[in-house]
Motif scaffolding. Structure first.
Motif, PDB file in Angstrom:
ATOM      1  N   ALA A 138       0.822  -1.210   0.000  1.00  0.00           N
ATOM      2  CA  ALA A 138       0.000   0.000   0.000  1.00  0.00           C
ATOM      3  C   ALA A 138       0.856   1.260   0.000  1.00  0.00           C
ATOM      4  CB  ALA A 138      -0.931  -0.008   1.214  1.00  0.00           C
ATOM      5  N   VAL A 139       2.002   1.205   0.690  1.00  0.00           N
ATOM      6  CA  VAL A 139       2.869   2.381   0.809  1.00  0.00           C
ATOM      7  C   VAL A 139       4.319   1.927   0.650  1.00  0.00           C
ATOM      8  CG1 VAL A 139       3.441   4.408   2.187  1.00  0.00           C
ATOM      9  CG2 VAL A 139       1.242   3.260   2.542  1.00  0.00           C
ATOM     10  N   ILE A 140       5.086   2.628  -0.162  1.00  0.00           N
ATOM     11  CA  ILE A 140       6.515   2.379  -0.250  1.00  0.00           C
ATOM     12  C   ILE A 140       7.249   3.717  -0.218  1.00  0.00           C
ATOM     13  CG2 ILE A 140       6.249   0.216  -1.505  1.00  0.00           C
ATOM     14  CD1 ILE A 140       6.992   1.562  -4.039  1.00  0.00           C
TER      15      ILE A 140
ATOM     16  N   PRO B 170      -5.631   4.308  -1.583  1.00  0.00           N
ATOM     17  CA  PRO B 170      -4.915   4.277  -2.866  1.00  0.00           C
ATOM     18  C   PRO B 170      -3.502   3.761  -2.643  1.00  0.00           C
ATOM     19  CG  PRO B 170      -4.793   6.459  -1.959  1.00  0.00           C
ATOM     20  CD  PRO B 170      -5.592   5.640  -0.970  1.00  0.00           C
ATOM     21  N   PHE B 171      -2.764   3.555  -3.713  1.00  0.00           N
ATOM     22  CA  PHE B 171      -1.324   3.316  -3.597  1.00  0.00           C
ATOM     23  C   PHE B 171      -0.644   4.655  -3.304  1.00  0.00           C
ATOM     24  CE2 PHE B 171      -2.557  -0.276  -6.340  1.00  0.00           C
ATOM     25  CZ  PHE B 171      -1.977  -1.318  -5.636  1.00  0.00           C
ATOM     26  N   VAL B 172       0.272   4.655  -2.343  1.00  0.00           N
ATOM     27  CA  VAL B 172       1.001   5.866  -1.955  1.00  0.00           C
ATOM     28  C   VAL B 172       2.492   5.546  -1.981  1.00  0.00           C
ATOM     29  CG1 VAL B 172       1.393   7.577  -0.149  1.00  0.00           C
ATOM     30  CG2 VAL B 172      -0.924   6.659  -0.529  1.00  0.00           C
ATOM     31  N   PHE B 173       3.284   6.437  -2.543  1.00  0.00           N
ATOM     32  CA  PHE B 173       4.720   6.215  -2.627  1.00  0.00           C
ATOM     33  C   PHE B 173       5.433   7.552  -2.487  1.00  0.00           C
ATOM     34  CE2 PHE B 173       2.339   5.777  -6.506  1.00  0.00           C
ATOM     35  CZ  PHE B 173       2.861   6.728  -7.372  1.00  0.00           C
TER      36      PHE B 173
ATOM     37  N   VAL C 253       0.127   9.697  -5.052  1.00  0.00           N
ATOM     38  CA  VAL C 253      -0.945   8.731  -4.822  1.00  0.00           C
ATOM     39  C   VAL C 253      -1.429   8.271  -6.190  1.00  0.00           C
ATOM     40  CG1 VAL C 253      -1.654   9.745  -2.631  1.00  0.00           C
ATOM     41  CG2 VAL C 253      -2.778  10.474  -4.733  1.00  0.00           C
ATOM     42  N   HIS C 254      -1.856   7.019  -6.266  1.00  0.00           N
ATOM     43  CA  HIS C 254      -2.296   6.496  -7.543  1.00  0.00           C
ATOM     44  C   HIS C 254      -3.567   5.682  -7.382  1.00  0.00           C
ATOM     45  CE1 HIS C 254      -1.117   6.814 -11.629  1.00  0.00           C
ATOM     46  NE2 HIS C 254       0.182   6.750 -11.416  1.00  0.00           N
TER      47      HIS C 254
ATOM     48  N   ARG D 175      -6.230  10.935   3.400  1.00  0.00           N
ATOM     49  CA  ARG D 175      -5.390  11.981   3.977  1.00  0.00           C
ATOM     50  C   ARG D 175      -4.005  11.380   4.173  1.00  0.00           C
ATOM     51  NH1 ARG D 175     -10.286  12.769   6.858  1.00  0.00           N
ATOM     52  NH2 ARG D 175      -9.522  11.418   8.521  1.00  0.00           N
ATOM     53  N   VAL D 176      -2.985  12.122   3.787  1.00  0.00           N
ATOM     54  CA  VAL D 176      -1.612  11.614   3.831  1.00  0.00           C
ATOM     55  C   VAL D 176      -0.726  12.588   4.594  1.00  0.00           C
ATOM     56  CG1 VAL D 176       0.408  10.951   2.463  1.00  0.00           C
ATOM     57  CG2 VAL D 176      -1.896  10.375   1.655  1.00  0.00           C
TER      58      VAL D 176
END
Length: 536
Positions: free
Chosen positions: A397-399, A416-419, A432-433, A448-449
């Motif tokens: 999910a997060v990298i 979403p995917f978050v990187f 975010v994707h 929210r990030v």
């Protein structure tokens, strides 16, 4: 709270400080005026250009392969989509490459990527060569306007690409001959001004690299491990799988300039590519002897955020085939061919924050795994065995590279995917994707990030759509001025007033980020936002 901050600090210090914390990217400032945004009172004009005027030297390219695959069937009343699959489709694409298609009045080289081509190689894929896949003989019949000995024809090809504004020509090959013949081919290309090879399988002993290094030939080499278009058991979860130090993929990564993550299905490109990047960086991180860059093909925002290179393949041609306009390379609800501005934004961010080697710094990935899926219809993939099946692909999910994982809060249950990444020059990027699911298509879960940037100097790249984004620093920032700019534009605005600034953090609402990040969007373009932010 203090303990959490200490852990974040330790994570950011995993890199060699002297290697990693250089000066922030240079920012070109002008004094020109800019028209105000559409939300009165929220932003003010500055006119300063936050994007350097110097061009990126990252080895990025636009590859002709996808548009070659789109040529067959143009203007016909009907088309058998099964002819576009597998070896048959590859053969049609091979035949579609010629000088008229590339350099004619409406040629791809003349009409595509006009805003970024000066920073992209024009990479000719399979079909440009005569007598094999690694002869490096420019096909006389397909390119009749280039004459003379082969070296001169290659030189003319490169000059024509440059005349049209491209960085230069780059060439695809497969299964190079090895031995002394490799030196002759590298030397001929070098003398012709060709400086990038896309090696699509072959060179098992890395002879090309040894020869290049010994003779000091100015040639960038890209290698691959030939992957299927999906990862792992796609009927279950589709994971790429851990890559041990002695795996063939890691061996290739250690012996090349650029490692391309290879073919994917269009609709599930994102999770497939992200999980490949995840496992390769996980194994490479901290090994400073690995100097190679990762090329993530057409996932341009992944490239921008995670410090990778791009093998752009998207093109703007739509509606040339009969029926529902099948395109096995760009199809489905994402509508990638209407997202050309993303290439501009990603490329310009790399003027600020250049791609960096897979072995540089630390890498983190969340334990939480997201799984995307799609039921492929005929005309949506060249891999016939996937047609009619529901395919699943997963990734963390997060990298994050060289920093703590961003904290992600789902608003409606899904994420979403978050990187994110911190670059050697102090810049930080976060993206975010969207997700993909059968019946739902391409959609973005609201989130929210919070990104813990700690002592990073910036600039900050922000890609995609957030409900709220918070940048959390380890120093006071409440008296700083905030300038932001659409990466597709030339002028910035002051967003100090609408931002929420506390002692050590800056927070932005999603509407503001969207307004800024799409301020210079092209008419009809569907791209996600992409902006640069600086603290003055």
């Amino acid at each position: 709270m203090l303990e959490a901050g200490r852990r974040r600090k330790e994570q950011s210090l995993k890199m060699n400080r002297r290697e990693f914390l250089g000066a922030a990217a240079a920012i070109s400032l002008t004094g020109r005026a800019v028209s105000p945004f559409s939300i009165p009172g929220q932003t003010s004009s500055t006119g300063r250009n936050l994007i350097p005027q110097r061009l990126s030297t990252a080895p990025n390219y636009w590859c002709t392969w996808a548009v070659q695959n789109y040529r067959f069937g143009e203007g016909k009343q009907a088309i058998d989509v099964t002819r576009l699959e597998g070896d048959s489709g590859a053969g049609l694409a091979h035949d579609a490459m010629n000088g008229e298609a590339l350099f004619g009045a409406q040629g791809w080289a003349k009409t595509f990527h006009s805003r970024t081509r000066n920073e992209l190689y024009l990479l000719l894929d399979d079909g440009w060569e005569a007598e094999g896949t690694a002869t490096f003989k420019l096909d006389h019949a397909k390119f009749p306007s280039f004459r003379g000995p082969n070296e001169e024809r290659l030189r003319s090809l490169n000059r024509e690409a440059q005349r049209l504004g491209w960085r230069g020509a780059a060439l695809w090959c497969r299964n190079t001959p090895g031995g002394s013949r490799d030196l002759a081919l590298e030397d001929e290309c070098s003398k012709a001004g060709i400086s990038y090879w896309k090696i699509d399988i072959g060179d098992p002993e890395f002879n090309l690299l040894r020869v290049r290094n010994k003779e000091r030939i100015p040639l960038t080499l890209e290698h691959v491990y030939g992957e299927p278009p999906t990862n792992g058991n796609w009927r279950l979860d589709g994971r790429f799988g851990p890559q041990g130090w002695d795996s063939r993929r890691m061996e290739i990564l250690r012996h090349t300039d650029v490692y391309r993550t290879y073919d994917v299905t269009s609709i599930l490109s994102l999770p497939t590519t992200l999980d490949r990047v995840n496992e390769l960086l996980r194994s490479a991180a901290g090994h400073s002897e690995i100097h190679s860059l990762l090329n993530v093909e057409d996932e341009v925002y992944v490239a921008a955020v995670l410090g990778c290179t791009m093998g752009v393949m998207r093109h703007p041609l739509i509606g040339l085939r009969p029926g529902d306009d099948p395109d096995l390379f760009f199809n489905g609800p994402r509508k990638t061919k209407r997202r050309m501005d993303e290439v501009v934004r990603a490329q310009r961010w790399q003027r600020i924050a250049a791609p960096f080697a897979a072995g540089v710094g630390s890498f983190e990935a969340s334990d939480e795994i997201l799984t995307d899926g799609w039921k492929f219809a005929s005309g949506e993939t060249w891999q016939h065995g996937l047609v009619g099946s529901t395919v699943w692909q997963s990734a963390p999910a997060v990298i994050a590279r060289n920093m703590a994982l961003p904290e992600v809060t789902a608003i409606d249950g899904e994420k979403p995917f978050v990187f994110a990444a911190r670059f050697p020059n102090g810049a930080v990027a976060v993206g975010v994707h969207e997700r993909t699911h059968p019946g739902r298509g391409w959609y973005l879960p609201r989130c929210r990030v919070t990104v813990h940037v700690d002592d990073a100097s910036g600039p900050f790249g922000i890609f995609g759509e957030f409900d709220r984004l918070t940048l959390d620093f380890d120093r006071p920032v409440q008296n700083r001025r905030l300038l932001a700019q659409d990466l597709a534009g030339e002028k910035s605005v002051d967003i100090t007033a609408p931002a929420e600034i506390s002692r050590t953090s800056v927070s932005f609402g999603g509407q503001l980020l969207r307004e800024v990040g799409l301020h210079n969007r092209s008419a009809g373009d569907l791209s996600s936002p992409g902006l640069v932010l600086v603290l003055m």
